[in-house]
Write a protein that holds these residues in place. Structure first.
Motif, PDB file in Angstrom:
ATOM      1  N   ARG A 200       0.833  -1.212   0.000  1.00 36.94           N
ATOM      2  CA  ARG A 200       0.000   0.000   0.000  1.00 36.94           C
ATOM      3  C   ARG A 200       0.868   1.264   0.000  1.00 36.94           C
ATOM      4  O   ARG A 200       0.512   2.273  -0.605  1.00 36.94           O
ATOM      5  CB  ARG A 200      -0.926   0.000   1.208  1.00 36.94           C
ATOM      6  CG  ARG A 200      -2.122  -0.911   1.071  1.00 36.94           C
ATOM      7  CD  ARG A 200      -3.078  -0.361   0.030  1.00 36.94           C
ATOM      8  NE  ARG A 200      -4.046  -1.376  -0.386  1.00 36.94           N
ATOM      9  CZ  ARG A 200      -4.608  -1.407  -1.577  1.00 36.94           C
ATOM     10  NH1 ARG A 200      -4.283  -0.496  -2.483  1.00 36.94           N
ATOM     11  NH2 ARG A 200      -5.490  -2.342  -1.877  1.00 36.94           N
ATOM     12  N   VAL A 203       1.979   1.864  -3.535  1.00 41.02           N
ATOM     13  CA  VAL A 203       0.858   2.413  -4.311  1.00 41.02           C
ATOM     14  C   VAL A 203       0.688   3.884  -3.996  1.00 41.02           C
ATOM     15  O   VAL A 203       0.516   4.727  -4.891  1.00 41.02           O
ATOM     16  CB  VAL A 203      -0.448   1.643  -4.009  1.00 41.02           C
ATOM     17  CG1 VAL A 203      -1.652   2.353  -4.631  1.00 41.02           C
ATOM     18  CG2 VAL A 203      -0.357   0.216  -4.514  1.00 41.02           C
ATOM     19  N   TYR A 204       0.742   4.212  -2.703  1.00 41.96           N
ATOM     20  CA  TYR A 204       0.578   5.613  -2.317  1.00 41.96           C
ATOM     21  C   TYR A 204       1.709   6.465  -2.883  1.00 41.96           C
ATOM     22  O   TYR A 204       1.481   7.609  -3.307  1.00 41.96           O
ATOM     23  CB  TYR A 204       0.536   5.769  -0.798  1.00 41.96           C
ATOM     24  CG  TYR A 204       0.465   7.224  -0.419  1.00 41.96           C
ATOM     25  CD1 TYR A 204      -0.721   7.935  -0.573  1.00 41.96           C
ATOM     26  CD2 TYR A 204       1.605   7.912   0.008  1.00 41.96           C
ATOM     27  CE1 TYR A 204      -0.776   9.288  -0.292  1.00 41.96           C
ATOM     28  CE2 TYR A 204       1.553   9.266   0.291  1.00 41.96           C
ATOM     29  CZ  TYR A 204       0.355   9.943   0.142  1.00 41.96           C
ATOM     30  OH  TYR A 204       0.310  11.279   0.398  1.00 41.96           O
ATOM     31  N   VAL A 207       0.767   7.404  -6.269  1.00 39.52           N
ATOM     32  CA  VAL A 207      -0.304   8.408  -6.245  1.00 39.52           C
ATOM     33  C   VAL A 207       0.279   9.785  -5.951  1.00 39.52           C
ATOM     34  O   VAL A 207      -0.050  10.782  -6.608  1.00 39.52           O
ATOM     35  CB  VAL A 207      -1.372   8.039  -5.195  1.00 39.52           C
ATOM     36  CG1 VAL A 207      -2.377   9.178  -5.014  1.00 39.52           C
ATOM     37  CG2 VAL A 207      -2.101   6.756  -5.597  1.00 39.52           C
ATOM     38  N   LYS A 265     -10.823   5.966  -2.709  1.00 41.13           N
ATOM     39  CA  LYS A 265     -10.719   5.799  -4.162  1.00 41.13           C
ATOM     40  C   LYS A 265      -9.537   6.577  -4.702  1.00 41.13           C
ATOM     41  O   LYS A 265      -8.754   6.063  -5.525  1.00 41.13           O
ATOM     42  CB  LYS A 265     -12.014   6.269  -4.825  1.00 41.13           C
ATOM     43  CG  LYS A 265     -12.002   6.099  -6.345  1.00 41.13           C
ATOM     44  CD  LYS A 265     -13.329   6.543  -6.951  1.00 41.13           C
ATOM     45  CE  LYS A 265     -13.293   6.366  -8.472  1.00 41.13           C
ATOM     46  NZ  LYS A 265     -14.590   6.804  -9.090  1.00 41.13           N
ATOM     47  N   ASN A 267      -6.832   7.334  -3.254  1.00 39.31           N
ATOM     48  CA  ASN A 267      -5.566   6.725  -2.841  1.00 39.31           C
ATOM     49  C   ASN A 267      -5.466   5.248  -3.199  1.00 39.31           C
ATOM     50  O   ASN A 267      -4.570   4.549  -2.725  1.00 39.31           O
ATOM     51  CB  ASN A 267      -5.385   6.922  -1.331  1.00 39.31           C
ATOM     52  CG  ASN A 267      -5.105   8.365  -0.980  1.00 39.31           C
ATOM     53  OD1 ASN A 267      -4.007   8.861  -1.183  1.00 39.31           O
ATOM     54  ND2 ASN A 267      -6.115   9.064  -0.456  1.00 39.31           N
ATOM     55  N   ARG A 268      -6.401   4.790  -4.061  1.00 40.46           N
ATOM     56  CA  ARG A 268      -6.394   3.422  -4.608  1.00 40.46           C
ATOM     57  C   ARG A 268      -6.366   2.375  -3.500  1.00 40.46           C
ATOM     58  O   ARG A 268      -5.598   1.410  -3.537  1.00 40.46           O
ATOM     59  CB  ARG A 268      -5.188   3.229  -5.545  1.00 40.46           C
ATOM     60  CG  ARG A 268      -5.179   4.214  -6.707  1.00 40.46           C
ATOM     61  CD  ARG A 268      -3.920   4.098  -7.539  1.00 40.46           C
ATOM     62  NE  ARG A 268      -3.810   5.203  -8.478  1.00 40.46           N
ATOM     63  CZ  ARG A 268      -2.707   5.502  -9.173  1.00 40.46           C
ATOM     64  NH1 ARG A 268      -1.622   4.755  -9.011  1.00 40.46           N
ATOM     65  NH2 ARG A 268      -2.682   6.529  -9.982  1.00 40.46           N
TER      66      ARG A 268
END
Length: 271
Positions: A200, A203-204, A207, A265, A267-268
C-alpha cells in the motif's frame, strides 16, 4: 514624504512555494527577507535579502528576527512556510521521528510567531500567514504525521487570530493543494517500515508522485500568499488552486460516508 516599504519575512524560501512567495511579495512592493537553513546556494533576487535560519532553534529565530528589525526597523508580514513531509504509515514512524517533523512544521512556526508578535503588537499592525495544506482539513493515508502537523497549524492559527486581532495583528491560513515542487523528494521516510504496509505504501508513493507532477505551479500559491498579505479585509483562510478549492467544498457538503469513499478511491485503497 514617501512611506517606507513594508517588510515581509518568509521561512523555507530556498525552493518551491517559499521561493515563489519571496518573488511575489517583492513584486507587490515589499522588502523581503527570505530564510533557509543554508542560503548560500540560493540565487540572489532583486528586492530579496536572504538569511540563514533554523526554525528549530530558539537562538537562530531570535537572531534573525533581531537582524530584520535592526536593519529595516519594522516587520509587517511573517510567512511561516518552512515545513517537511513525512511518508509512511502511522505505525511505521517512531515517536522520535514524529517529534522531529513537529519541531519544524508546528514548533518552528510557533517560535517564529512568538518572536515577531511583541513588535507587531507594539505597532498595532502586522500579519502572520501560515502555509497549511489541504491536509489541514482532510485525511491522507500514509502521511498521518504530516497531516497531524497541519491540523495542529490550523487550530493554532485560528485560535491565535482571536487573541491578537484586537492588537491590530491578523493571522491567515493559506491552504495549497498538490504543488509541483521538490516537496515529495525531501520527505522524511518512515524509520520503522513494516512488510504489512509495503504494498500500500508503494501504491501511495505512485499516487503522490502523479499528484505532485500534475500539481499547481508554486507561483499560483505565492500569488495567494501575496493576496493574504495585502487584502484590505484579510480572510481567515485562503485555498490555493482549483484542487484545494474543490476539496474544501466537498469536505463541507458531502456526506461523511461519501467523502470517506472518495478518499479511499483517490488513494487506490480497497473497501
Amino acid at each position: 514624504m514617501t512611506a517606507a516599504p513594508q517588510v515581509a519575512l518568509v521561512t523555507g524560501a530556498s525552493s518551491g512555494i517559499g521561493k515563489a512567495a519571496t518573488l511575489a511579495l517583492a513584486n507587490a512592493g515589499f522588502r523581503v527577507v527570505g530564510t533557509s537553513r543554508d542560503t548560500s546556494r540560493i540565487t540572489p533576487a532583486d528586492g530579496v535579502t536572504f538569511l540563514d535560519l533554523d526554525v528549530t532553534s530558539d537562538e537562530s529565530v531570535a537572531a534573525v528576527v533581531g537582524q530584520v528589525l535592526e536593519r529595516f526597523g519594522r516587520l509587517d508580514v511573517l510567512v511561516n512556510n518552512a515545513g517537511v513531509g513525512a511518508n509512511g504509515a502511522a505505525e511505521e514512524i517512531s515517536v522520535a521521528q514524529a517529534q522531529t517533523v513537529f519541531d519544524v512544521n508546528v514548533f518552528g512556526l510557533m517560535r517564529m510567531t512568538r518572536a515577531v508578535l511583541p513588535h507587531m503588537r507594539a505597532r498595532c499592525s502586522g500579519r502572520i500567514i501560515n502555509v497549511s495544506s489541504v491536509a489541514g482539513f482532510v485525511p491522507n493515508p500514509f502521511m498521518a504525521v504530516y497531516v497531524a502537523t497541519k491540523h495542529a497549524v490550523e487550530g493554532y492559527s485560528e485560535s491565535l487570530d482571536h487573541e491578537v486581532r484586537e492588537h491590530g495583528v491578523h493571522v491567515a491560513l493559506v491552504q495549497p493543494g498538490p504543488t509541483n515542487s521538490p516537496f515529495d523528494a525531501n520527505m522524511v521516510q518512515a524509520d520503522s517500515p513494516l512488510p504489512v504496509y509495503a504494498h500500500r505504501r508503494r501504491v501511495y508513493d505512485d499516487v503522490m508522485a502523479e499528484s505532485m507532477r500534475g500539481g499547481d505551479d508554486p507561483a499560483l500559491v505565492a500569488g495567494v500568499i501575496a493576496t493574504a498579505a495585502t487584502d484590505a479585509k484579510p480572510k481567515r483562510r485562503y485555498t490555493a488552486g482549483s484542487t484545494a478549492a474543490r476539496v474544501s467544498v466537498l469536505r463541507r457538503v458531502a456526506p461523511a460516508w461519501a467523502f470517506d469513499r472518495s478518499v479511499r478511491k483517490l488513494n487506490r485503497m480497497a473497501g
